[in-house]
Design a protein around this motif. Structure first.
Motif, PDB file in Angstrom:
ATOM      1  N   LYS A 108       1.578   2.460  -3.468  1.00 58.02           N
ATOM      2  CA  LYS A 108       0.367   2.984  -4.116  1.00 58.02           C
ATOM      3  C   LYS A 108       0.099   4.413  -3.653  1.00 58.02           C
ATOM      4  O   LYS A 108      -0.224   5.295  -4.448  1.00 58.02           O
ATOM      5  CB  LYS A 108      -0.834   2.085  -3.799  1.00 58.02           C
ATOM      6  CG  LYS A 108      -0.761   0.731  -4.512  1.00 58.02           C
ATOM      7  CD  LYS A 108      -1.876  -0.179  -4.070  1.00 58.02           C
ATOM      8  CE  LYS A 108      -1.660  -1.580  -4.654  1.00 58.02           C
ATOM      9  NZ  LYS A 108      -2.332  -2.615  -3.886  1.00 58.02           N
ATOM     10  N   ASP A 109       0.251   4.635  -2.339  1.00 55.06           N
ATOM     11  CA  ASP A 109       0.061   5.981  -1.781  1.00 55.06           C
ATOM     12  C   ASP A 109       1.105   6.959  -2.326  1.00 55.06           C
ATOM     13  O   ASP A 109       0.792   8.101  -2.652  1.00 55.06           O
ATOM     14  CB  ASP A 109       0.165   5.943  -0.243  1.00 55.06           C
ATOM     15  CG  ASP A 109      -0.956   5.129   0.392  1.00 55.06           C
ATOM     16  OD1 ASP A 109      -1.959   4.858  -0.300  1.00 55.06           O
ATOM     17  OD2 ASP A 109      -0.815   4.763   1.575  1.00 55.06           O
ATOM     18  N   GLU A 132       0.298   8.012  -5.881  1.00 61.24           N
ATOM     19  CA  GLU A 132      -0.813   8.982  -5.924  1.00 61.24           C
ATOM     20  C   GLU A 132      -0.290  10.393  -5.742  1.00 61.24           C
ATOM     21  O   GLU A 132      -0.718  11.321  -6.416  1.00 61.24           O
ATOM     22  CB  GLU A 132      -1.822   8.680  -4.808  1.00 61.24           C
ATOM     23  CG  GLU A 132      -2.882   7.679  -5.198  1.00 61.24           C
ATOM     24  CD  GLU A 132      -3.852   7.425  -4.057  1.00 61.24           C
ATOM     25  OE1 GLU A 132      -4.170   8.380  -3.315  1.00 61.24           O
ATOM     26  OE2 GLU A 132      -4.283   6.267  -3.920  1.00 61.24           O
ATOM     27  N   GLN A 147       0.833  -1.209   0.000  1.00 62.75           N
ATOM     28  CA  GLN A 147       0.000   0.000   0.000  1.00 62.75           C
ATOM     29  C   GLN A 147       0.865   1.255   0.000  1.00 62.75           C
ATOM     30  O   GLN A 147       0.489   2.272  -0.577  1.00 62.75           O
ATOM     31  CB  GLN A 147      -0.930  -0.028   1.226  1.00 62.75           C
ATOM     32  CG  GLN A 147      -1.936   1.100   1.279  1.00 62.75           C
ATOM     33  CD  GLN A 147      -2.894   1.118   0.095  1.00 62.75           C
ATOM     34  OE1 GLN A 147      -3.386   0.073  -0.334  1.00 62.75           O
ATOM     35  NE2 GLN A 147      -3.135   2.286  -0.454  1.00 62.75           N
ATOM     36  N   GLU A 199       4.618   2.696 -13.362  1.00 62.81           N
ATOM     37  CA  GLU A 199       3.744   1.548 -13.109  1.00 62.81           C
ATOM     38  C   GLU A 199       4.539   0.355 -12.583  1.00 62.81           C
ATOM     39  O   GLU A 199       4.076  -0.387 -11.729  1.00 62.81           O
ATOM     40  CB  GLU A 199       2.994   1.153 -14.383  1.00 62.81           C
ATOM     41  CG  GLU A 199       1.865   2.120 -14.702  1.00 62.81           C
ATOM     42  CD  GLU A 199       1.370   1.991 -16.127  1.00 62.81           C
ATOM     43  OE1 GLU A 199       1.612   0.955 -16.758  1.00 62.81           O
ATOM     44  OE2 GLU A 199       0.737   2.946 -16.588  1.00 62.81           O
TER      45      GLU A 199
END
Length: 197
Positions: free
Chosen positions: A147-148, A151, A144, A167
């Protein structure tokens, strides 16, 4: 290990530095209460050195060693110094957008999440070379945390001397940066003057 525990925004205010250069979006509402004193030449040189050390998160002794190394290299000492600082692994991870701040990039490297040319490197001061590939370990990619991070850093501009594949959480160093490619508000000539006394 020595750690600078001064609050970041307070330090930015005292150095007259925008927190954006550290990857921090916060703004300080306070104004620095400084009398309109004339700053000496030494004071200006010292402030530039402190700014560079603070931005890159380098302490005095390694910073001085970088200066000595830059002085021995061919070309302008100041430009060499900025290139050395910019080619540190923690800075490259930050520039690739794999960390929100340089401090976080340093932590990611220290926690053994980073591979350089397929080999695990846990030293934040490791100097990358042209052609090196930097990527996050396969087992960490799905976490996670990354991913954060993506963002937040998705819209950040990546310098032209780096090639990034966000990616897959990897990037490559096309070439070592020259001074024009480094957008850090530091006058390196004042640092050279300070050390050459």
């Amino acid at each position: 290990m020595a750690i600078n525990r001064v609050p970041v925004l307070k330090r930015c205010r005292s150095l007259g530095l925008d927190p954006v250069y550290l990857g921090i979006d916060k703004k300080s509402n306070r104004q620095l209460k400084r009398a309109n004193r004339k700053v000496s030449e030494y004071g200006l040189q010292l402030r530039e050195k402190q700014k560079a050390k603070f931005i890159y998160g380098v302490l005095e002794k390694p910073f001085h060693n970088y200066y000595l190394k830059a002085d021995r290299m061919k070309g302008m000492t100041g430009e060499n110094l900025m290139t050395i600082l910019e080619s540190r692994l923690d800075n490259v991870v930050f520039r690739l957008g794999l960390a929100r701040t340089r401090k976080e990039a340093r932590q990611i490297v220290g926690h053994k999440h980073v591979l350089v040319n397929g080999k695990q490197v846990k030293v934040p001061s490791y100097r990358v070379k042209a052609g090196d590939t930097i990527e996050i370990k396969e087992k960490c990619k799905g976490s996670q945390r990354y991913k954060d991070i993506l963002e937040v850093t998705g819209g950040r501009l990546v310098p032209e001397w780096l090639d990034v594949d966000q990616e897959n959480l990897k990037g490559a160093v096309k070439e070592l940066p020259n001074r024009e490619a480094i957008d850090v508000p530091v006058d390196e000539m004042l640092i050279v003057e300070l050390y050459s006394k």
